[in-house]
Design a protein around this motif. Structure first.
Motif, short mmCIF file in Angstrom:
data_model
loop_
_atom_site.label_atom_id
_atom_site.label_comp_id
_atom_site.label_asym_id
_atom_site.label_seq_id
_atom_site.Cartn_x
_atom_site.Cartn_y
_atom_site.Cartn_z
N THR A 69 0.86 -1.19 0.00
CA THR A 69 0.00 0.00 0.00
C THR A 69 0.89 1.23 0.00
O THR A 69 2.05 1.18 0.42
CB THR A 69 -0.91 0.03 1.23
OG1 THR A 69 -0.10 0.08 2.41
CG2 THR A 69 -1.80 -1.19 1.28
N SER A 70 0.37 2.34 -0.51
CA SER A 70 1.13 3.57 -0.55
C SER A 70 0.17 4.75 -0.66
O SER A 70 -0.95 4.61 -1.17
CB SER A 70 2.09 3.57 -1.74
OG SER A 70 2.78 4.82 -1.84
N TYR A 71 0.63 5.89 -0.18
CA TYR A 71 -0.14 7.12 -0.37
C TYR A 71 -0.02 7.61 -1.81
O TYR A 71 -0.70 8.55 -2.20
CB TYR A 71 0.39 8.21 0.57
CG TYR A 71 0.53 7.76 2.00
CD1 TYR A 71 -0.59 7.45 2.77
CD2 TYR A 71 1.78 7.63 2.59
CE1 TYR A 71 -0.46 7.02 4.09
CE2 TYR A 71 1.92 7.21 3.90
CZ TYR A 71 0.80 6.91 4.65
OH TYR A 71 0.93 6.49 5.95
N HIS A 72 0.88 6.99 -2.58
CA HIS A 72 1.17 7.49 -3.93
C HIS A 72 1.13 6.33 -4.92
O HIS A 72 2.06 6.15 -5.72
CB HIS A 72 2.55 8.16 -3.95
CG HIS A 72 2.80 9.10 -2.82
ND1 HIS A 72 2.21 10.32 -2.71
CD2 HIS A 72 3.60 8.96 -1.71
CE1 HIS A 72 2.61 10.92 -1.60
NE2 HIS A 72 3.46 10.11 -0.98
N MET A 73 0.08 5.55 -4.92
CA MET A 73 0.01 4.37 -5.78
C MET A 73 0.14 4.74 -7.25
O MET A 73 0.68 3.96 -8.05
CB MET A 73 -1.31 3.63 -5.53
CG MET A 73 -1.44 3.03 -4.13
SD MET A 73 -0.17 1.78 -3.76
CE MET A 73 -0.67 0.45 -4.82
N ALA A 74 -0.34 5.91 -7.63
CA ALA A 74 -0.29 6.31 -9.03
C ALA A 74 1.14 6.52 -9.53
O ALA A 74 1.37 6.59 -10.75
CB ALA A 74 -1.10 7.58 -9.25
#
Length: 771
Positions: A394-399
């Motif tokens: 998971t990440s705050y910046h998946m894009a």
């Protein structure tokens, strides 16, 4: 993929998808190729051959080939041997289907065969994974730490957080290091110091020790904050670049740890600081004295763990890969690896405190964390590969990420190119292929590089990397002086304590901190004292090989290769190295060089190691290793399964490991080198011919090493530190171990054909291995 847009801090360059996901990585000695070893697990690309766990990657054409080996070597340890091959110890993961006994295995990766020879399950007295290893000054291997894995009685994993494993009944004399090992510190850090002592980092404990007795010679104070930096909490630990001074001088070195974690906890932030400590070695007194200073804490640009690090030739340190949360593990629900960091950071040890970190502003769209790897190459960039659980984070910046289409692993490889090598940079033209300890040697720069512009000459072994651990690394500044407009006179390390006997890269660094490509060279002592690690049943054929003391080259132009097509055939020609020759062609006819005749038994395997270069750009000069019979005709021979008898010569010196010729019938033969592709006027430099022969299995010579005593003698520079007798307690322990059998092998001093000798020292989680 992200485009390779150049920014001030460097850029990424995507290469390709590999058949395996890289969990161990190392550059092949003397060559522009890389050994990639995978964490064998689950799905693979369709290009995988269904069995190989290791591949060679070739930089010049972005291609690869499988490396035959019998075992899954993931989670093991590797380092470069004195002859340039790699020795691997243990390694195992249950999902691979490999028998649990493989944690005892020892493998030898042979460059001339592009294959890994397996010493079998009996090679190590104790099973280990996640251990540490380093090449010692006398050419032996030092293996420590890790864990045993399998309890056959219960068929369960045991000792997972006790790196002593089966050695537990025999505790080491160094109690603090053993206590630290029980806290879960895998992949300990090991570095040989200028005194011959060892800097040993185990979990949260750092000491300078006598490597054979375990005696603590100096110890670091407790860290100012709680931090764990070794696997599975996975910060990185580094010995910064330092000077290679004379033994009679004082040396100051710096050990650092970057990031890590406080506990193996899901979603918990990684550590956001680094620690640095001074290590002083004073050999102006006898015996040498050692001391360690106080920890210096520095705030990093953010939290980071599961990352990799490499010290660049200019002394700057690159932090790359990793995550902001979690720890190194295979948990799936929830995942143990989250918020990948796709920007490298640079650390400048020479900058003022508080100003040493710099964000590069370069980004990749490939997330890399657990089982990802990074190693600096001879070009000066950094090769990156691998990552496990690559699609489940998971990440705050998946894009920001181009997530792999495979469920568990990432198979893509890429380079990170630091800004120090973008645009014009210093250019090395010539480095001798063989350099002896304590001598001065000449380095030639290209016409566009002034000798007065050079600030540093660096000796580098980029090591082998896995699990955020970069094993057996070395980065030293050598003393030098300007001896011409484009020429430097460089002083080699004084002895094997300064740099163990093996192959290194030499870089030059400009006043603007930009650095050249690295050139390989072999660092050795007097011919009869420097260790030469030989594979089982293999002999060094001195009559057909370069003799270093006399600089005699026993090869010459054959009568079959007319001298009419040569204008020069000059041994020791300027630019060809000290032990070689330079050839200049006047036409395009093949050239044949031959060595002296040697008697070979049927089934003998022959190998040639030779350095070669041609200054011509875009050369297509080819070398072929062959055998001639008494009639000087191509002898009858066959190729073994892993033969590699040809190579293409480049402008930069490379060592060509050619071999795999199997003699059909007992007789007298001449080793030969056939050279094709020489255009009129082209010059070819050849240097340091070394012939090895491997006796057939049925031969009595196959059960012994006639040259072993000569080539494994301690280097004359070694001091009493490595000659101390075992204490009485260890003599008793040795006797006990000699009576105990593990996997039907009597331990210690028993000669085992085909298997290295293992000796237990007082530091009982240590194996000292004599090749």
């Amino acid at each position: 993929m992200l485009t390779a847009a150049v920014v001030d801090g460097g850029h990424y360059q995507y290469l390709r998808e590999m058949p395996v996901s890289v969990s161990h990585i190392m550059q092949n000695t003397g060559r522009d190729e890389y050994l990639l070893i995978e964490f064998l697990d689950f799905d693979h690309p369709p290009t995988w051959d269904g069995k190989s766990t290791s591949y060679l990657y070739f930089r010049h054409n972005n291609s690869y080939k499988a490396v035959p080996n019998k075992r899954d070597a993931s989670c093991g340890m590797w380092h470069r041997m004195p002859d340039g091959d790699f020795m691997g110890f243990s390694g195992y993961f249950g999902a691979s289907g490999v028998n649990h006994a493989s944690v005892w295995a020892t493998m030898w990766y042979h460059r001339h065969a592009a294959a890994a020879e397996d010493f079998g399950d009996l090679a190590m007295p104790y099973g280990r994974w996640y251990g540490g290893n380093v090449l010692m000054p006398d050419g032996t291997s030092y293996v420590t730490g890790g864990a045993d894995i399998w309890d056959p009685a219960t068929e369960t994993y045991v000792g997972r957080y006790n790196n002593m494993g089966q050695n537990a009944p025999f505790l080491p004399l160094n109690q603090p290091l053993f206590d630290a090992s029980t806290s879960g510190g895998y992949y300990p850090g090991l570095w040989i110091l200028p005194s011959g002592a060892m800097l040993f980092a185990q979990a949260t404990t750092v000491q300078v020790i006598n490597p054979l007795t375990g005696e603590a010679l100096a110890a670091a104070p407790p860290t100012p904050k709680t931090i764990y930096w070794e696997y599975p909490l996975s910060g990185t630990q580094v010995l910064l670049q330092h000077e290679a001074l004379n033994p009679s001088q004082k040396s100051t070195l710096y050990f650092m740890v970057f990031g890590g974690a406080n506990a193996a906890t899901y979603y918990k932030p990684c550590i956001d600081f680094s620690l640095r400590i001074q290590v002083d070695v004073d050999c102006t007194v006898s015996p040498c004295s050692h001391s360690m200073g106080q920890w210096e804490e520095e705030t990093m640009p953010g939290p980071r763990c599961q990352h990799d690090s490499t010290v660049l030739p200019n002394g700057k340190l690159l932090l790359i890969n990793g995550v902001e949360e979690g720890y190194s593990g295979l948990g799936y629900f929830p995942n143990t690896n989250n918020v990948p960091i796709n920007e490298p950071w640079m650390y400048d040890p020479a900058a003022p405190a508080g100003k040493r970190y710099r964000r590069t502003g370069a980004y990749t769209d490939i997330p890399r964390f657990y089982h990802a790897t990074a190693v600096m190459t001879s070009y000066g960039d950094v090769l990156l590969g691998g990552s496990t659980i690559a699609a489940g984070f998971t990440s705050y910046h998946m894009a920001d990420f181009n997530i792999t289409t495979y469920k568990h692993q990432d198979f893509r490889i890429e380079y990170f190119v630091p800004h120090y090598i973008i645009g014009p940079r210093p250019t090395l033209e010539f480095v001798p292929t063989v350099v002896e300890y304590g001598t001065s040697f000449t380095v030639t720069l290209a016409a566009n590089t002034s000798a007065t512009s050079i600030a540093t000459v660096a000796l580098v072994d980029a090591g082998t990397t896995t699990h955020s651990s970069n094993m057996a690394t070395r980065n030293q500044k050598l003393e030098f002086s300007v001896s011409g407009a484009h020429e430097l006179t460089v002083t080699a390390p004084a002895n094997t304590f300064m740099a163990p006997p093996t192959f290194y890269l030499l870089f030059v660094v400009g006043q603007d901190e930009k650095y050249s490509e690295g050139h390989w060279f072999k660092l050795k002592g007097p011919w009869s004292t420097t260790p030469l690690s030989l594979p089982h049943n293999t002999q060094f054929v001195s009559a057909a090989s370069t003799q270093a003391e006399t600089k005699f080259v026993p090869w010459s132009v054959s009568a079959l290769g007319s001298e009419a097509n040569l204008t020069t055939q000059v041994p020791q020609a300027r630019g060809s190295g000290q032990y070689g020759m330079a050839l200049q062609a006047v036409d395009s006819q093949p050239i044949l060089l031959t060595g002296p005749a040697v008697t070979l038994d049927e089934g003998t395997r022959m190998h040639l190691f030779v350095w070669a270069r041609t200054p011509a750009a875009d050369s297509q000069v080819n070398l072929e290793f062959l055998l001639l019979d008494l009639a000087e005709e191509r002898a009858g021979y066959k190729f073994d399964d892993f033969s590699m008898t040809t190579g293409v010569v480049n402008a930069k010196y490379e060592q060509f490991p050619l071999g795999g010729l199997v003699v059909n019938a007992t007789g007298s033969y001449r080793p030969a080198l056939r050279i094709t592709g020489m255009a009129p006027g082209m010059v070819l430099h050849l240097d340091d011919f070394e012939i090895l022969q491997k006796a057939p299995p049925s031969s009595p010579a196959a059960e012994q090493h006639p040259e072993a005593a000569k080539h494994t003698a301690l280097n004359a520079y070694l001091g009493s530190l490595y000659l101390a007798p075992l204490p009485a307690a260890d003599e008793q322990l040795k006797a006990e171990l000699e009576e105990r059998e593990v996997a039907n092998v009597t331990l210690l001093d028993m000669e085992m054909p085909g298997i290295p000798r293992y000796m237990e020292g007082a530091h009982q989680h240590v194996h000292v291995i004599n090749p």
